[in-house]
Design a protein around this motif. Structure first.
Motif, PDB file in Angstrom:
ATOM      1  N   LEU A  92       0.834  -1.214   0.000  1.00  0.00           N
ATOM      2  CA  LEU A  92       0.000   0.000   0.000  1.00  0.00           C
ATOM      3  C   LEU A  92       0.867   1.262   0.000  1.00  0.00           C
ATOM      4  CD1 LEU A  92      -2.798  -1.051   2.537  1.00  0.00           C
ATOM      5  CD2 LEU A  92      -2.925  -0.963   0.035  1.00  0.00           C
ATOM      6  N   VAL A  93       1.973   1.214   0.763  1.00  0.00           N
ATOM      7  CA  VAL A  93       2.885   2.365   0.792  1.00  0.00           C
ATOM      8  C   VAL A  93       3.519   2.576  -0.579  1.00  0.00           C
ATOM      9  CG1 VAL A  93       5.057   3.221   1.750  1.00  0.00           C
ATOM     10  CG2 VAL A  93       3.368   2.181   3.261  1.00  0.00           C
ATOM     11  N   ALA A  94       4.001   1.487  -1.198  1.00  0.00           N
ATOM     12  CA  ALA A  94       4.615   1.586  -2.524  1.00  0.00           C
ATOM     13  C   ALA A  94       3.601   2.083  -3.550  1.00  0.00           C
ATOM     14  CB  ALA A  94       5.167   0.231  -2.947  1.00  0.00           C
ATOM     15  N   ASN A  95       2.381   1.590  -3.440  1.00  0.00           N
ATOM     16  CA  ASN A  95       1.326   2.027  -4.355  1.00  0.00           C
ATOM     17  C   ASN A  95       1.066   3.526  -4.218  1.00  0.00           C
ATOM     18  OD1 ASN A  95      -0.865   1.523  -6.249  1.00  0.00           O
ATOM     19  ND2 ASN A  95      -2.238   1.863  -4.525  1.00  0.00           N
ATOM     20  N   SER A  96       1.067   4.006  -2.976  1.00  0.00           N
ATOM     21  CA  SER A  96       0.850   5.424  -2.724  1.00  0.00           C
ATOM     22  C   SER A  96       1.972   6.271  -3.321  1.00  0.00           C
ATOM     23  CB  SER A  96       0.746   5.679  -1.216  1.00  0.00           C
ATOM     24  OG  SER A  96       0.620   7.055  -0.932  1.00  0.00           O
ATOM     25  N   PHE A  97       3.218   5.818  -3.157  1.00  0.00           N
ATOM     26  CA  PHE A  97       4.363   6.557  -3.699  1.00  0.00           C
ATOM     27  C   PHE A  97       4.303   6.635  -5.227  1.00  0.00           C
ATOM     28  CE2 PHE A  97       7.201   5.484   0.201  1.00  0.00           C
ATOM     29  CZ  PHE A  97       6.660   6.566   0.876  1.00  0.00           C
ATOM     30  N   TRP A  98       3.985   5.500  -5.859  1.00  0.00           N
ATOM     31  CA  TRP A  98       3.924   5.479  -7.311  1.00  0.00           C
ATOM     32  C   TRP A  98       2.773   6.334  -7.829  1.00  0.00           C
ATOM     33  CZ3 TRP A  98       7.418   4.432 -10.682  1.00  0.00           C
ATOM     34  CH2 TRP A  98       8.413   3.478 -10.424  1.00  0.00           C
ATOM     35  N   ARG A  99       1.644   6.292  -7.158  1.00  0.00           N
ATOM     36  CA  ARG A  99       0.493   7.092  -7.585  1.00  0.00           C
ATOM     37  C   ARG A  99       0.812   8.585  -7.515  1.00  0.00           C
ATOM     38  NH1 ARG A  99      -4.633   4.770  -7.728  1.00  0.00           N
ATOM     39  NH2 ARG A  99      -5.542   6.718  -6.972  1.00  0.00           N
ATOM     40  N   ARG A 100       1.511   8.978  -6.445  1.00  0.00           N
ATOM     41  CA  ARG A 100       1.887  10.391  -6.331  1.00  0.00           C
ATOM     42  C   ARG A 100       2.882  10.783  -7.414  1.00  0.00           C
ATOM     43  NH1 ARG A 100       2.968  10.891   0.229  1.00  0.00           N
ATOM     44  NH2 ARG A 100       0.840  10.382   0.902  1.00  0.00           N
ATOM     45  N   ALA A 101       3.842   9.906  -7.675  1.00  0.00           N
ATOM     46  CA  ALA A 101       4.854  10.215  -8.687  1.00  0.00           C
ATOM     47  C   ALA A 101       4.238  10.349 -10.074  1.00  0.00           C
ATOM     48  CB  ALA A 101       5.931   9.135  -8.704  1.00  0.00           C
ATOM     49  N   LEU A 102       3.168   9.595 -10.336  1.00  0.00           N
ATOM     50  CA  LEU A 102       2.527   9.604 -11.651  1.00  0.00           C
ATOM     51  C   LEU A 102       1.232  10.422 -11.670  1.00  0.00           C
ATOM     52  CD1 LEU A 102       3.077   5.846 -12.577  1.00  0.00           C
ATOM     53  CD2 LEU A 102       4.422   7.820 -13.316  1.00  0.00           C
ATOM     54  N   ASN A 103       0.966  11.124 -10.558  1.00  0.00           N
ATOM     55  CA  ASN A 103      -0.203  12.011 -10.463  1.00  0.00           C
ATOM     56  C   ASN A 103      -1.533  11.280 -10.682  1.00  0.00           C
ATOM     57  OD1 ASN A 103       1.487  14.368 -10.145  1.00  0.00           O
ATOM     58  ND2 ASN A 103       1.892  14.228 -12.356  1.00  0.00           N
TER      59      ASN A 103
END
Length: 201
Positions: A52-63
């Protein structure tokens, strides 16, 4: 595995050994039994949180703001299931079968399962999930052909740095879990009146 039967000097078959393990396992303190049985699930739960943390980081990086539930479900369940299965295959099963008698090897395997299954795998899994959503909703520029690898390496660097603490934490917990399981294994051998040194030989 084959070992000497207590008090007879005769070789014990694997089937008989497993029967003895199962019988004496119930004689262990409840805390030891529960930790041995359910410990991998705690490691898997941490892997789900890492997903979930990794998913959150990637989502933020890709807007990416769409599809939050759709992307969160696999990121929580797949790392959990994979880490539990990987730990059981690499540590728990070989221990209980008597095929893993080296404490350093046990702790090393636990560490690797924690880092790979509970850290690296969720990080890599989150990439295609978030990238797919980013491409679908056009929230971030996608790499051109011939520049795909370089693009994703560049995007992933800050995410990897943020996930470094997760890798360390998962490795530590995996090592601790494996160490505790090895202690339980030694207690089982003691209840069965089997010498650990004999197994190493």
């Amino acid at each position: 595995m084959a070992t000497d039967e207590p008090g007879t000097g005769q070789t014990m078959s694997k089937h008989l050994y497993l029967e003895m393990i199962s019988k004496h396992f119930e004689k262990l303190p409840e805390n030891d039994r529960n930790f041995f049985s359910y410990g991998p699930m705690y490691l898997g739960g941490n892997a789900g949180l890492a997903g979930l943390v990794a998913n959150s980081f990637w989502r933020r990086a890709l807007n990416v703001t769409q599809g939050h539930i759709v992307s969160s479900l696999p990121m929580a369940t797949l790392p959990f299931l994979t880490t539990v299965a990987l730990y059981n295959v690499a540590v728990s099963s070989p221990l209980i079968m008597g095929d893993l008698n080296c404490p350093t090897c046990v702790v090393t395997r636990g560490f690797l399962v924690g880092v790979v299954g509970g850290g690296v795998y969720p990080l890599l899994l989150a990439l295609p999930v978030s990238a797919g959503l980013a491409a679908r909703y056009n929230t971030a520029p996608m790499p051109e052909r011939g520049n795909i690898m370089r693009h994703w390496i560049k995007v992933s660097r800050p995410i990897v740095k943020r996930m470094a603490f997760v890798f360390v934490l998962q490795g530590f917990f995996g090592s601790y879990l494996a160490s505790r399981h090895f202690d339980t294994y030694l207690k089982l051998l003691k209840l069965m009146d089997i010498s650990y040194e004999d197994l190493r030989d």
